[in-house]
Scaffold this motif. Structure first.
Motif: not given
Length: 106
Positions: A54-61, A82-86
């Protein structure tokens, strides 16, 4: 409907194949004014996404089943951020559904 709101239903949104055994329903597309993206991913039993960087944040529910990320299992009700770079390796042994939010777009 109040001004400034829109409604999309998951069941009325077409599912598109992402990779073998994983489908995606695009619930909200990003725009120039609001780049956020919202989707639902459905994993069939045994389906795996492979490396997801990921280059940008991601939120998973996790809304159904158990999502594995290569490090831990996340049952229904889990919120994974997940934060950028994750990097993770999403998969599900028994199948699951995940609401995915990309606040800054994809």
């Amino acid at each position: 409907m109040p001004a400034g709101f829109s409604v999309t239903t998951i069941q009325d949104t077409p599912a598109n194949a992402v990779v073998d055994g994983i489908t995606m329903r695009l619930l909200k597309e990003g725009t120039a004014e609001d780049p956020s993206v919202v989707m639902e991913l459905t994993f069939a039993p045994g389906a795996a996404f492979g490396e997801d960087r990921h280059a940008r944040p991601e939120i998973l529910v996790v809304t159904e089943g158990v999502l594995s990320d290569g490090h831990a299992d996340h049952p229904k009700g889990s919120v994974v951020v997940g934060s950028p770079g994750s990097v993770h390796f999403p998969r599900s042994a028994d199948g699951c559904k995940v609401l995915v939010v990309h606040p800054a777009g994809v």
